[in-house]
Design a protein around this motif. Sequence first.
Motif: not given
Length: 492
Positions: A157-173
């Motif tokens: 949002s501050r235009r400091r990066t254009d990297a993308r993110t992936v988030f892996t759930i290993h255990n939602l609990a």
Amino acid sequence: MTRVLQVSAELYPLLKTGGLADVAGALPAALAAAGAEPRLLVPGFPAIREALGKECAVAPVALPWSEGRAALLRGRLPGFEMPVYVLDAPGLFDRPGNPYADAAGVAYADNHRRFALLGLAASRLAEGVDGSWRPGIVHAHDWHAGLACAHVAASRSRRRTDARTVFTIHNLAYQGLFPADLFCELGLPPHFYAVEGLEFYGQVSFMKAGLHFADAITTVSPSYAKEIQTPEQGCGLDGLLRHRAGVLHGILNGVDYGVWSPASDASLAAAYDADQPDGKAACKAALQRECGLDAKPDAPLFGIVSRLTEQKGLPLVLEALDDLLDGGGQLVVLGSGDARLEAAFGEAAARHPGRVARRTGMDEGLAHRIVAGSDVVLVPSRFEPCGLTQLYGLSYGAQPLVHRVGGLADTVVDCTLEDLAAGTATGFVFNAFTAEAYRRALRRAFALWSRQEFWARVRAAAMRQHFSWDDAAARYMQVYRGVLAAPGDEPR
């Protein structure tokens, strides 16, 4: 080439409390083989710092609070071909106990700071503080790394990066929940504390940060990806997960067969494989000696390697223990956790010497020997995102006995008549999470044991299963390509 930063709190073989470490240790090499350029970011826990070689300083990391210091280091860890970043913050990470709690099992009061800083460090790498390498993808694992997705979103949002993110759930609990008044210490924009952000029923949720801000979400089996979108297994986040279903992917974990193969496992009494299984009997005899069980080759040996928690379905095992013993079976348990379960298994071992053995803690070598020496590995979990124990059991010819849920449902085929006839049966599966359903599966195991010709066929079918990290890495590469190709809109 896709540059991927893997962010995790654990890393096998240096630091492990569960399956997360196995995934974090095996996935990078598989991604590299699939054409990615992965690197790792891990906290500077003592085991990591001691093993780090060829280290150099990358950049300081400014803390969102006043006291302390932190810096990013780059170096090499044994067993990893790619460089590793270590978040060096002795005041936060140089402590006894496991990564999350002290030696008495009490969670550290500043865990919010410790893992918020991990996420902040990931965002700094995404901004390019290491001039020689900058990731296009930040792949965060479980709640400990969930704030990486939020910090990268803030940087975008501050235009400091254009990297993308992936988030892996290993255990939602396990969600990383903290009081709302600690939000100010996380280094995030104030408006991120909202229903459309980290707020979760008046608290801060690191898990929700990952789910809300990530460009794509994965979890560790196809069945679990569906289950967590239901109120029964959504842990209060099912609505958000249904909302984000279009970017939610179930990717089954793999097995590192360089570590988990009975043909080459140096910790075993004898080597064996599906074509030459005789060594398994020697492993069973050695395990019986090691754990003080009666030397009975004809007694089916049931093994448990697990955190001792209610989630793992272990109360079912205790409730039906007499059934297991009356059928002539033996039981060996390795694990620690819930004090009541620890005590219950300890009392069972005291009541039934030679028939029940219990070992505490996490002993990696003994875990391998239990899986190798057992005829059946018990994984009767109430819920199970993926489960690795049943995959190791398949590899080692210890037929899994599992509840049909999550990754257990995706990986084990019940010994029904039709699957026995087709040669596809690999274990024992029960549907309802009840003691009676578990007992019926137990009876099927004893029935098959009494017909050793059929037992050998099922064991061979189990050992020929192959759950490769190469397949999982190919799926992750598809996810990475998808988020990189998506329009560069503002983060949510």
